[in-house]
Design an enzyme around this catalytic site. Sequence first.
Site, PDB file in Angstrom:
ATOM      1  CG  HIS A  72      -0.339   4.262   4.140  1.00 26.10           C
ATOM      2  ND1 HIS A  72      -1.597   3.921   4.618  1.00 26.10           N
ATOM      3  CD2 HIS A  72       0.173   3.145   3.579  1.00 26.10           C
ATOM      4  CE1 HIS A  72      -1.834   2.644   4.345  1.00 26.10           C
ATOM      5  NE2 HIS A  72      -0.780   2.147   3.727  1.00 26.10           N
ATOM      6  CG  ASP A 115      -3.317   6.144   6.550  1.00 25.66           C
ATOM      7  OD1 ASP A 115      -2.128   5.914   6.834  1.00 25.66           O
ATOM      8  OD2 ASP A 115      -3.906   5.559   5.617  1.00 25.66           O
ATOM      9  CB  SER A 119      -0.952   0.012   1.198  1.00 27.60           C
ATOM     10  OG  SER A 119      -0.232  -0.077   2.418  1.00 27.60           O
TER      11      SER A 119
END
Length: 370
Positions: free
Chosen positions: A339, A336, A41
């Site tokens: 990340h 967040d 991600s």
Amino acid sequence: MAIHRFVLLFSLSLVLFGLETAVSQRQQQSQVPCLYIFGDSLVDNGNNNRLLSLARANYRPYGIDFPQGATGRFTNGRTYVDALAQILGFRTYIPPYSRIRGQALLRGANFASGAAGIRDETGDNLGAHTSMNQQVNSYTEAVQQMLQYFRGDTNELQRYLSRCIFYSGMGSNDYLNNYFMPDFYSTSTDFNDKTYAESLIKNYTQQLTRLYQFGARKIIVTAVGQIGCIPYELARYNNRNNSTGRCNDKINNAIALFNSQLKKLVDRFNNGQLQGAKFVYLDTYKSTSDLAANGAAYGFEVVDKGCCGVGRNNGQITCLPLQQPCSDRTKYLFWDAFHPTETANILLAKSNFNSRAYAYPINIQELANL
């Protein structure tokens, strides 16, 4: 120590200043013909959008600072590889593999998938994703598609791919969404920290070797960052131990074993194990640590909380659909619970492009010029 830190910050500032001009000059033509991306991600840009998975980011406020909005990038704007592609001179971002086929593959593709890991089962707790083995399989299929544009001449295709850069950032989820999740996975009882790192490196060696067998010659591999210091872990660890601001050293120490072995693997590859290949190891563990430790020097006012999230450190629950994030994302290191922000991604990309402070044995610009 203070002098060393000053020299480090001063040198990095010069790098960033020089690159502002250099990037605009290189926009006319990319330094390499193509860029292929493998990872999780941290660099996924939309491959998970149509999967039945909790590891998706195709909703607001993700992409709040990105021109195309919520594309599936797990941040407010550009990812690390978006910034890297710009520095390399690509006019547009490298698209997700899920959206391209045919001749467009010659320019590159992003195979990364949120929740993916070196191990196939890693991330299963979050639902569907594309593991590193599956990403490599997709790349080999792409190579077969590209062959038609070289009239079936494998030597010509090989020469073309040998000029491209391959980026692989794997391992984070093998710890975050596997080894340190004992209620869902058995790896923490099947292995200890040392043997788990060895097992991951053994699997990763096979995966990277397969990329080499299908044309990869200029390969970037990244260390796993300080997962024990991300908002998600800070929230869990400090809540459990009734403390504040402490990183989870148990996780970081386990990761350090993997990173050490990954760097040794790069040496083995470069010393003849994969003839003609050049690997670059990016020490993202150190670069992210330095960025947090010296955050104020880069304009960060908050380095231990997510800009968007819920609960302690904005890290107990990650950014929810339509949630209102912080107003000034440039002041936050983390977007967040997991990340970095766009600002952090850009700084990290610039810091190891033409400097060896975090790149070994050469930097990315030197790799591109080979």
